[in-house]
Design a protein around this motif. Structure first.
Motif, PDB file in Angstrom:
ATOM      1  N   THR A 115      -1.156   7.416   1.126  1.00  0.00           N
ATOM      2  CA  THR A 115      -2.297   8.137   0.351  1.00  0.00           C
ATOM      3  C   THR A 115      -1.807   9.404   0.405  1.00  0.00           C
ATOM      4  O   THR A 115      -1.255  10.177   1.550  1.00  0.00           O
ATOM      5  CB  THR A 115      -3.687   7.750   0.932  1.00  0.00           C
ATOM      6  OG1 THR A 115      -3.723   8.149   2.404  1.00  0.00           O
ATOM      7  CG2 THR A 115      -4.025   6.265   0.602  1.00  0.00           C
ATOM      8  N   PRO A 135       3.754  -1.107  -6.579  1.00  0.00           N
ATOM      9  CA  PRO A 135       3.008  -2.141  -6.307  1.00  0.00           C
ATOM     10  C   PRO A 135       3.223  -3.295  -7.323  1.00  0.00           C
ATOM     11  O   PRO A 135       3.184  -4.451  -6.915  1.00  0.00           O
ATOM     12  CB  PRO A 135       1.475  -1.942  -5.981  1.00  0.00           C
ATOM     13  CG  PRO A 135       1.709  -0.173  -5.754  1.00  0.00           C
ATOM     14  CD  PRO A 135       2.769   0.144  -6.471  1.00  0.00           C
ATOM     15  N   ARG A 169       0.810  -1.281   0.080  1.00  0.00           N
ATOM     16  CA  ARG A 169      -0.111   0.062  -0.039  1.00  0.00           C
ATOM     17  C   ARG A 169       0.790   1.174   0.155  1.00  0.00           C
ATOM     18  O   ARG A 169       1.867   1.202   1.030  1.00  0.00           O
ATOM     19  CB  ARG A 169      -0.910  -0.050   1.258  1.00  0.00           C
ATOM     20  CG  ARG A 169      -2.102  -1.238   1.221  1.00  0.00           C
ATOM     21  CD  ARG A 169      -2.717  -1.317   2.647  1.00  0.00           C
ATOM     22  NE  ARG A 169      -3.520   0.394   2.699  1.00  0.00           N
ATOM     23  CZ  ARG A 169      -4.224   0.541   3.620  1.00  0.00           C
ATOM     24  NH1 ARG A 169      -4.125  -0.470   4.781  1.00  0.00           N
ATOM     25  NH2 ARG A 169      -4.923   1.716   3.777  1.00  0.00           N
TER      26      ARG A 169
END
Length: 216
Positions: free
Chosen positions: A109, A195, A106
């Motif tokens: 963000t 990713p 992840r």
């Protein structure tokens, strides 16, 4: 050339070792220059390498490479100091991974990439995003991957990107393999590839791979 590498993990040590092989004077910057893994590395690195604090490393070089973990990058650069980084080229190879152990990985963000955050925070530093899309061994030796494959760069300063391109060419990247994605906002798409890189390494069972571009 005097080059500082901030970060003493596998990425930082791999980059620093290659730079020493190329006869650059290298300072590894870290929170604790006396840690055993750093002193062991220095014993084999030769007289062109030394270790120092983030601030000492940043002051001593004209090019600074950020190889710290993405979640620690801004803290490390603040420790280095804006004054020490001012006017210098900073090559950002880090990825803003929120949890390194997460699967799938992840990214942190936010509206901006890590490269953009660095440039916005250290406005007098010329930030160039580079090499974050490949493994450390491929960063410094692209011939580990056969065929045509690419290294992306992005940054606001044309002069800084020219300097970084020269460094990549020393590592063995050919001119046609270095793809300029424009200003520092290009770092967003580069970081989004992380990713994919992690999933490919699991599927292939190794990290000796990269992406190529086919076009008319």
């Amino acid at each position: 050339m005097r080059i500082s590498v901030l970060g003493s993990g596998i990425v930082g040590r791999t980059l620093a070792a290659r730079l020493v092989d190329l006869r650059h004077r290298v300072v590894i910057g870290t929170r604790d220059p006396g840690r055993p893994h750093i002193t062991r590395w220095l014993r084999g690195a030769g007289e062109l390498a030394r270790a120092g604090t983030y601030a000492e490393a940043a002051r001593s070089a004209s090019i600074v490479v950020n190889a710290t973990p993405g979640t620690a990058t801004l803290d490390a650069l603040h420790a280095a100091g804006a004054a020490a980084l001012a006017g210098k080229v900073l090559v950002d190879v880090a990825n803003p991974v929120g949890d390194p152990a997460a699967d799938p990985p992840r990214l942190r963000t936010g509206d901006r990439s890590l490269g953009e955050d660095i440039q916005a925070t250290f406005t007098q530093t010329r930030v160039v995003k580079a090499l974050n899309t490949v493994s450390p061994s491929v960063m410094v030796n692209p011939k580990r991957v056969p065929g045509d494959h690419v290294a992306f760069i992005a940054g606001d300063s044309r002069q800084a990107k020219t300097m970084v391109t020269g460094l990549l060419r020393e590592f063995g990247w050919s001119p046609h393999a270095i793809v300029d994605l424009g200003d520092i906002t290009g770092a967003r798409s580069m970081e989004m590839l992380f990713p994919l890189r992690q999933r490919l390494s699991r599927s292939l069972g190794h990290t000796n791979f990269n992406l190529g571009i086919l076009h008319a």
